[in-house]
Enzyme design. Structure first.
Site, PDB file in Angstrom:
ATOM      1  N   HIS A  66      -7.586  -1.029   5.565  1.00  0.00           N
ATOM      2  CA  HIS A  66      -6.550  -0.143   6.105  1.00  0.00           C
ATOM      3  C   HIS A  66      -6.383   1.040   5.159  1.00  0.00           C
ATOM      4  CE1 HIS A  66      -2.876   1.028   8.194  1.00  0.00           C
ATOM      5  NE2 HIS A  66      -2.217   1.012   7.058  1.00  0.00           N
TER       6      HIS A  66
ATOM      7  N   ASP B 191       5.647   4.646   5.300  1.00  0.00           N
ATOM      8  CA  ASP B 191       6.504   3.665   5.978  1.00  0.00           C
ATOM      9  C   ASP B 191       6.562   2.330   5.210  1.00  0.00           C
ATOM     10  OD1 ASP B 191       3.750   3.400   6.898  1.00  0.00           O
ATOM     11  OD2 ASP B 191       4.494   1.945   8.360  1.00  0.00           O
ATOM     12  N   HIS B 192       5.952   2.274   4.022  1.00  0.00           N
ATOM     13  CA  HIS B 192       6.032   1.074   3.175  1.00  0.00           C
ATOM     14  C   HIS B 192       6.602   1.386   1.792  1.00  0.00           C
ATOM     15  CE1 HIS B 192       3.662  -1.410   6.023  1.00  0.00           C
ATOM     16  NE2 HIS B 192       3.371  -0.200   6.446  1.00  0.00           N
TER      17      HIS B 192
ATOM     18  N   HIS C 229       0.860  -1.199   0.000  1.00  0.00           N
ATOM     19  CA  HIS C 229       0.000   0.000   0.000  1.00  0.00           C
ATOM     20  C   HIS C 229       0.886   1.236   0.000  1.00  0.00           C
ATOM     21  CE1 HIS C 229       0.747  -0.615   4.289  1.00  0.00           C
ATOM     22  NE2 HIS C 229       0.181   0.533   4.618  1.00  0.00           N
TER      23      HIS C 229
ATOM     24  N   ASP D  77      -0.100  -3.960   6.162  1.00  0.00           N
ATOM     25  CA  ASP D  77      -0.762  -3.490   7.388  1.00  0.00           C
ATOM     26  C   ASP D  77      -2.212  -3.963   7.482  1.00  0.00           C
ATOM     27  OD1 ASP D  77       1.560  -2.199   8.032  1.00  0.00           O
ATOM     28  OD2 ASP D  77       0.792  -0.169   7.780  1.00  0.00           O
TER      29      ASP D  77
ATOM     30  N   HIS E 233       1.314   3.904   2.004  1.00  0.00           N
ATOM     31  CA  HIS E 233       1.824   4.639   3.174  1.00  0.00           C
ATOM     32  C   HIS E 233       3.345   4.783   3.137  1.00  0.00           C
ATOM     33  CE1 HIS E 233      -1.982   3.936   5.830  1.00  0.00           C
ATOM     34  NE2 HIS E 233      -2.088   5.007   5.052  1.00  0.00           N
TER      35      HIS E 233
ATOM     36  N   HIS F  85       4.679  -4.921  10.319  1.00  0.00           N
ATOM     37  CA  HIS F  85       5.228  -4.336  11.550  1.00  0.00           C
ATOM     38  C   HIS F  85       5.467  -5.395  12.634  1.00  0.00           C
ATOM     39  CE1 HIS F  85       4.534   0.045  10.751  1.00  0.00           C
ATOM     40  NE2 HIS F  85       3.624  -0.430   9.925  1.00  0.00           N
TER      41      HIS F  85
HETATM   42 FE    FE Z   1       2.650   0.665   8.261  1.00  0.00          FE
HETATM   43 ZN    ZN Z   2      -0.104   1.487   6.602  1.00  0.00          ZN
END
Ligand code: FE
Ligand code: ZN
Length: 239
Positions: free
Chosen positions: A112, A58-59, A54, A131, A56, A169
């Site tokens: 999400h 942090d990905h 996805h 996530d 985001h 995570h």
């Molecule tokens: Fe994440």
């Molecule tokens: Zn995420």
């Protein structure tokens, strides 16, 4: 095919899927470029593909730098093409993605985010769930409905039980506290918590988990209907 777990940022995991026959690799969800470059340097492995579950940050935070350094091809969901940095290949739900020896089914799992997907490497029995499914938990619902998230988890639940699950995570220990408070008599869960604590004490990731273990222990997968699931998701947000 082997999977290397690369810890990134605070508690993210990026996953390198390495094909030793071709010295080539895919990275799933590069949060940042540096730890991945550090791992690959001097190993003579070509980072051919960047797979994003996805959009985001942090990905996808490492997408551009890795793409530039290795000339990698960025692969992600079609409907998120405007928000996945550097995207080249646009995927659709239920598509089989094949490149060199890499072969994965794309499963759209919204909730999400609206464009969340997972990569199911069905030959090797691996799934990368970003996530959406965490070990002993599930992602927060940011862009979808409870129903969408519930249905997305049901799709993951239907994969073969022995499938290894790689989540985005390291939330497992924290998640376990919520699970055990809700199901204090769950023996499989108690055993899994012992295992988790041991791994964390040794500085090891708790990944991969398996579909079987999650079916036995993850209360979000054990929720029998949408109503129960929604209640759990609300409770967890305030746990
Ligand atoms: Fe994440
Ligand atoms: Zn995420």
């Amino acid at each position: 095919m082997r999977v290397e777990i690369i810890p990134c940022l605070q508690d993210n995991y990026s996953y390198l899927i390495i094909d030793d026959n071709n010295n080539s690799a895919c990275i799933v969800d590069p949060s940042e470029a540096k730890p991945i470059i550090n791992f690959l340097e001097n190993k003579n492995i070509n980072l051919k593909y960047i797979l994003n579950t996805h959009h985001h940050y942090d990905h996808t935070g490492g997408n551009k730098e890795l793409k530039k350094k290795f000339e990698s091809i960025v692969v992600g969901f079609k409907k998120d093409s405007d928000r996945i940095p550097g995207i080249d290949i646009l995927l659709e739900n239920n598509q089989i993605w094949k490149a060199e020896n890499f072969l994965a089914k794309i499963i759209h799992i919204p909730g999400h985010t609206s464009g969340h997907i997972c990569f199911h490497f069905f030959q090797e029995k691996l799934v990368f769930t970003g996530d959406t499914l965490f070990s002993l938990g599930c992602g927060k619902i940011f862009e979808g409905t409870y129903k969408e998230m519930f249905e997305s988890l049901n799709k993951i639940k239907s994969l073969p039980e022995e499938t290894k699950v790689y989540c985005g995570h390291e939330y497992t220990l924290n998640n376990s506290k919520f699970c055990i408070s809700y199901e204090p008599g769950n023996h499989d869960l108690k055993k899994k918590i012992e295992k988790i604590k041991k791994k964390i004490k040794e500085g090891q990731p708790t990944m991969p988990t398996t579909i079987k273990e999650e079916l036995d222990c993850n209360i979000f997968l054990r929720a029998k209907d949408l109503e129960t699931f929604s209640k759990l998701r609300d409770l967890k947000d305030n746990f």
